[in-house]
Design an enzyme around this catalytic site. Structure first.
Site, PDB file in Angstrom:
ATOM      1  N   ARG A   1       0.805  -1.226   0.000  1.00  0.00           N
ATOM      2  CA  ARG A   1       0.000   0.000   0.000  1.00  0.00           C
ATOM      3  C   ARG A   1       0.838   1.276   0.000  1.00  0.00           C
ATOM      4  O   ARG A   1       0.570   2.210  -0.759  1.00  0.00           O
ATOM      5  CB  ARG A   1      -0.927   0.039   1.230  1.00  0.00           C
ATOM      6  CG  ARG A   1      -2.225  -0.685   1.036  1.00  0.00           C
ATOM      7  CD  ARG A   1      -2.685  -1.233   2.350  1.00  0.00           C
ATOM      8  NE  ARG A   1      -1.773  -2.305   2.731  1.00  0.00           N
ATOM      9  CZ  ARG A   1      -1.968  -3.579   2.424  1.00  0.00           C
ATOM     10  NH1 ARG A   1      -3.056  -3.939   1.805  1.00  0.00           N
ATOM     11  NH2 ARG A   1      -1.085  -4.501   2.745  1.00  0.00           N
ATOM     12  N   THR A   2       1.837   1.337   0.875  1.00  0.00           N
ATOM     13  CA  THR A   2       2.546   2.610   1.013  1.00  0.00           C
ATOM     14  C   THR A   2       3.254   2.960  -0.290  1.00  0.00           C
ATOM     15  O   THR A   2       3.108   4.063  -0.823  1.00  0.00           O
ATOM     16  CB  THR A   2       3.537   2.550   2.197  1.00  0.00           C
ATOM     17  OG1 THR A   2       2.812   2.155   3.355  1.00  0.00           O
ATOM     18  CG2 THR A   2       4.181   3.897   2.448  1.00  0.00           C
TER      19      THR A   2
ATOM     20  N   HIS B   1       5.835   6.150  11.256  1.00  0.00           N
ATOM     21  CA  HIS B   1       5.270   5.977   9.907  1.00  0.00           C
ATOM     22  C   HIS B   1       4.269   7.106   9.677  1.00  0.00           C
ATOM     23  O   HIS B   1       3.060   6.916   9.668  1.00  0.00           O
ATOM     24  CB  HIS B   1       4.589   4.599   9.844  1.00  0.00           C
ATOM     25  CG  HIS B   1       4.190   4.145   8.477  1.00  0.00           C
ATOM     26  ND1 HIS B   1       4.214   4.960   7.354  1.00  0.00           N
ATOM     27  CD2 HIS B   1       3.734   2.939   8.037  1.00  0.00           C
ATOM     28  CE1 HIS B   1       3.796   4.273   6.310  1.00  0.00           C
ATOM     29  NE2 HIS B   1       3.499   3.046   6.701  1.00  0.00           N
TER      30      HIS B   1
ATOM     31  N   LYS C   1      25.320  -4.478  -2.880  1.00  0.00           N
ATOM     32  CA  LYS C   1      26.784  -4.506  -3.068  1.00  0.00           C
ATOM     33  C   LYS C   1      27.496  -3.870  -1.887  1.00  0.00           C
ATOM     34  O   LYS C   1      28.713  -3.724  -1.901  1.00  0.00           O
ATOM     35  CB  LYS C   1      27.159  -3.721  -4.334  1.00  0.00           C
ATOM     36  CG  LYS C   1      26.581  -4.252  -5.617  1.00  0.00           C
ATOM     37  CD  LYS C   1      27.021  -3.327  -6.753  1.00  0.00           C
ATOM     38  CE  LYS C   1      26.439  -3.752  -8.089  1.00  0.00           C
ATOM     39  NZ  LYS C   1      26.666  -2.731  -9.118  1.00  0.00           N
TER      40      LYS C   1
HETATM   41  C1  NCD Z   1       2.123  -0.897   8.259  1.00  0.00           C
HETATM   42  C2  NCD Z   1       3.630  -0.725   8.325  1.00  0.00           C
HETATM   43  O1  NCD Z   1       4.320  -0.944   7.334  1.00  0.00           O
HETATM   44  O2  NCD Z   1       4.074  -0.344   9.398  1.00  0.00           O
HETATM   45  N1  NCD Z   1       1.626  -1.076   6.973  1.00  0.00           N
HETATM   46  C3  NCD Z   1       1.395   0.010   6.174  1.00  0.00           C
HETATM   47  O3  NCD Z   1       2.262   0.799   5.889  1.00  0.00           O
HETATM   48  N2  NCD Z   1       0.141   0.194   5.742  1.00  0.00           N
HETATM   49  C4  NCD Z   1       1.621  -1.917   9.224  1.00  0.00           C
HETATM   50  C5  NCD Z   1       2.202  -3.308   9.192  1.00  0.00           C
HETATM   51  O4  NCD Z   1       3.078  -3.619   8.392  1.00  0.00           O
HETATM   52  O5  NCD Z   1       1.727  -4.112  10.002  1.00  0.00           O
END
Ligand code: NCD
Length: 305
Positions: free
Chosen positions: A51-52, A129, A80
């Site tokens: 998703r991100t 995040h 590398k």
């Molecule tokens: C999350 C992450 O990467 O921290 N996912 C995301 O970015 N939507 C949550 C997860 O990985 O559990």
């Protein structure tokens, strides 16, 4: 603001502005379709993502720009032995803005010192995040019409879940927020989050291992995956991974206007039977993630309609 490392880099006014722009993009997408023409976004993902990364790329494409980058560290010169900072400095000559995910906490911050283009932290280890938090805030605002006066339950891996840490950080600046933290004792909220955010701002919270006890009080239930990749040993992960599974039965006593959220990916923690419940918001979060990233790209590139 040049880079986005942490949600605390944004003022409340900037968060409101991003939410306003995202809502405007949702209603008037045509207005934005060519606004980033000839601009390039690089996505540097040293850790898995669906998703991100793809929402960042879709966001830039929908703004009329283009994308480049890599989705695994083994397809870049990091395999590398190149340092992250050298990689990012290099990409800074090719792209106008960079979204970067890395398993090491603080890696995007270190990289931001070596380039003149804006860097967005797309997840650094168990730390933070911020763009998931922006997607979460947009979702809460759209679902509830407010970001204040709510009881928010977080359930699952509250120790390693970076989306949890960032969202607590963001929501704690709004009035009347209370938390219920539901986790096994091995995966409780880190002390630094309690000391720096909750205690410092006199925010009320309850810690419990029981998912059902406080369900009727919650306005939001934010489920999370147990973060397997952050465990030191597999046996602990296996023991804890199914600590909480949200099923329709458990929601019988919940509020009619509860919002069930999850940053995704889910493994087992929400039964697919919950997906048809009108209170399930996790796929709306996915969709909102693209719009808020569009708004963020515009803000960091200092582009307005
Ligand atoms: C999350 C992450 O990467 O921290 N996912 C995301 O970015 N939507 C949550 C997860 O990985 O559990």
């Amino acid at each position: 603001m040049k880079h986005l490392m942490d949600i605390t880099d944004l003022t409340t006014m900037q968060i409101d502005e991003l939410i306003m722009t995202a809502n405007d993009i949702i209603v008037n997408p045509m207005k934005y379709q060519d606004i980033c023409i000839r601009k390039k976004l690089a996505t540097l993902f040293f850790e898995p993502s669906t998703r991100t990364r793809l929402s960042f790329e879709a966001a830039m494409i929908e703004l009329g720009g283009s994308v480049l980058g890599f989705s695994t560290s083994d397809s870049s010169s990091s395999a590398k032995g190149e340092s992250v900072t050298d990689t990012v400095q290099t990409v800074g000559y090719y792209a106008d803005i960079i979204a970067m995910r890395h398993p090491k906490e603080g890696a995007p911050l270190a990289a931001s010192k070596r380039t003149t283009v804006p860097i967005i932290n797309a997840g650094d280890g168990g730390h933070s995040h911020p763009t998931q938090t922006l997607a979460d805030l947009l979702t809460i605002q759209r679902e509830k019409g407010r970001l204040s006066n709510m009881t928010v339950g977080f359930c699952g891996d509250l120790k390693f879940g970076r989306t949890v840490h960032s969202l607590i950080n963001a929501l704690s600046r709004y009035e009347g927020i209370e938390y219920v933290f539901i986790s096994p004792k091995e995966l409780v909220i880190p002390d630094y989050v309690k000391a720096n955010i909750l205690d410092r701002n006199n925010i009320r919270y309850i810690e419990t291992a029981n998912m059902d006890e406080y369900m009727p009080k919650l306005d939001i239930l934010y489920m999370t995956r147990v973060q397997r990749e952050r465990f030191f040993n597999e046996a602990d992960y296996v023991r804890l991974k199914d600590s909480y599974i949200l099923t329709p039965d458990r929601l019988i006593c919940a509020k009619k206007d509860l919002s069930i959220m999850h940053p995704l990916p889910r493994v087992n923690e929400i039964s697919v039977k919950v997906d048809d419940d009108p209170r399930a918001c996790y796929f709306k979060q996915v969709n909102n993630g693209k719009y808020i990233r569009m708004a963020l790209i515009l803000m960091l590139l200092d582009i307005s309609v």
